[in-house]
Design an enzyme around this catalytic site. Structure first.
Site, mmCIF file in Angstrom:
data_model
loop_
_atom_site.group_PDB
_atom_site.id
_atom_site.type_symbol
_atom_site.label_atom_id
_atom_site.label_comp_id
_atom_site.label_asym_id
_atom_site.label_seq_id
_atom_site.Cartn_x
_atom_site.Cartn_y
_atom_site.Cartn_z
ATOM 1 N N HIS A 255 0.833 -1.207 0.000
ATOM 2 C CA HIS A 255 0.000 0.000 0.000
ATOM 3 C C HIS A 255 0.863 1.250 0.000
ATOM 4 O O HIS A 255 1.864 1.339 0.714
ATOM 5 C CB HIS A 255 -0.911 0.007 1.233
ATOM 6 C CG HIS A 255 -1.848 1.170 1.287
ATOM 7 N ND1 HIS A 255 -2.778 1.439 0.297
ATOM 8 C CD2 HIS A 255 -1.994 2.152 2.220
ATOM 9 C CE1 HIS A 255 -3.450 2.528 0.620
ATOM 10 N NE2 HIS A 255 -2.996 2.981 1.771
ATOM 11 N N ASP A 272 -3.987 9.274 3.074
ATOM 12 C CA ASP A 272 -4.147 7.859 2.750
ATOM 13 C C ASP A 272 -5.498 7.669 2.068
ATOM 14 O O ASP A 272 -6.537 7.970 2.664
ATOM 15 C CB ASP A 272 -4.059 7.012 4.020
ATOM 16 C CG ASP A 272 -3.941 5.521 3.725
ATOM 17 O OD1 ASP A 272 -4.714 5.036 2.873
ATOM 18 O OD2 ASP A 272 -3.100 4.850 4.330
ATOM 19 N N CYS A 322 -3.955 2.988 -5.079
ATOM 20 C CA CYS A 322 -3.347 3.805 -4.024
ATOM 21 C C CYS A 322 -2.159 4.610 -4.553
ATOM 22 O O CYS A 322 -1.988 5.783 -4.218
ATOM 23 C CB CYS A 322 -2.919 2.939 -2.852
ATOM 24 S SG CYS A 322 -1.876 1.531 -3.277
#
Length: 364
Positions: A255, A272, A322
């Site tokens: 991630h 995030d 991401c």
């Protein structure tokens, strides 16, 4: 410092070639067809302009102008009622003419140039080809029939041997070299790798060189595992306290997230796209900044740092975008723009980033 400065601890997204997810029901990451949409600045591509085509014939049955019509109830005394003027039925919409041979030849020429410029047609959409055809022929090609024909030509072109991608294609910028394996991580649901992250970060930094410093994607992993001693030389020739904004990509397992440091306000903000609260990360960055202030003899930057989590940011709804979100965070923060993108924009933004990397310049 280069990506080779990085150490272990990297997840499947790290290193070269980048980890990529294959598209469902396909034999690899490059299907024959491409999605819709597209955008971004590209080179001026096209083919020689053909002779001017004759103007289309006028559409029969144009509007009828009626003047001096008065309203009223019945007919005037002594006069028979007048019948209303005849009306003409609106002719049906005429189908657009099919693509001629010269149009097909021009499409192939446009796609040839795109392939040479980008190494593949991943960042190219049928709409871009249609736009170039309209510029060249000064005709409409955006009708459903003609656009559909262009889309079919694009897909057929990709199926020809050697047209899916150019294996020897390279993009070089400063110390970065991107191969087709790297660039393909920008297609579809693939995970972005370190090579793409770092070169794009340098493009962001170079767009506002006096304002922003982008840290290599291996920086945080080295800081977390080896402490300040492991990274103290990474800013040997950089005065980070003379910048306005520090951008630090964070890679943990599979991630990507981002830490942005507002130097003047002494704020450390964690971004995030999955809204994960990684409380250790801002603390690591705070300790780094304090150690750097001691090393560079800048006591005014030793204290006063505050951490924050930005929760109301654009959020991903899959497990593959991401890295794309992080690069867009970097770009928009560096340019001082509010986040105006969502998950629905990611296919278009991936194609745009592909083009920006090939042109070695952000589309501002």
């Amino acid at each position: 410092m280069t990506s080779s400065d990085g150490a272990g601890g990297a997840g499947p997204e790290r290193g070269r070639p980048g980890a990529m997810k294959e598209a469902p029901n396909s034999g690899g990451p490059l299907p024959n067809g491409l999605g819709e949409g597209g955008g971004g600045a590209g080179p001026l591509l096209g083919c020689p302009s053909p002779p001017c085509a004759p103007p289309p014939p006028p559409v029969p049955g144009g509007p009828i102008l009626i003047s001096n019509v008065t309203g009223g109830g019945g007919a005037a005394p002594g006069h028979a009622p007048q019948a209303p003027p005849p009306t003409r039925a609106t002719p049906p919409t005429q189908p657009s003419p099919p693509l001629r041979e010269e149009h097909v030849t021009c499409v192939q020429s446009i796609l040839d140039e795109f392939l040479q410029a980008y190494g593949s047609l991943i960042p190219v959409s049928a709409d871009e080809v249609v736009e170039k055809l309209e510029d060249i022929f000064q005709q409409e090609f955006s009708t459903p029939q003609r656009r559909g024909s262009v889309q079919q030509l694009l897909q057929s072109y990709q199926r020809l041997p050697g047209n899916a991608l150019l294996r020897g294609f390279r993009v070089s910028y400063k110390r970065h070299v991107l191969t087709m394996d790297d660039l393909q991580t920008l297609y579809g649901p693939n995970w972005l790798n370190d090579q793409v992250m770092n070169m794009y970060g340098d493009l962001v930094m170079d767009a506002v060189p006096d304002k922003v410093h982008f840290f290599n994607s291996f920086f945080y992993d080295k800081l977390r595992t080896r402490g300040y001693e492991g990274v103290q030389r990474w800013t040997k020739n950089v005065d980070i306290f003379g910048k306005e904004l520090l951008l630090i990509p964070i890679h943990l397992e599979v991630h990507w997230s981002l830490v942005a440091v507002d130097v003047a306000r002494r704020t450390i903000t964690y971004f995030d796209s999955q809204r994960t609260l990684n409380r250790r990360c801002p603390k690591h960055i705070c300790r780094y900044l304090q150690a750097e202030a001691d090393k560079k003899e800048r006591p005014d930057f030793r204290e006063g740092w505050r951490g924050a989590f930005k929760m109301n940011v654009a959020r991903q709804n899959n497990d593959s975008d991401c890295g794309a979100f992080v690069l867009q965070y970097c770009k928009f923060l560096a340019l001082g723009r509010p986040f105006s993108f969502t998950q629905q924009d990611m296919p278009h933004l991936r194609r745009l980033m592909y083009k920006e990397l090939c042109h070695c310049q952000l589309a501002l």
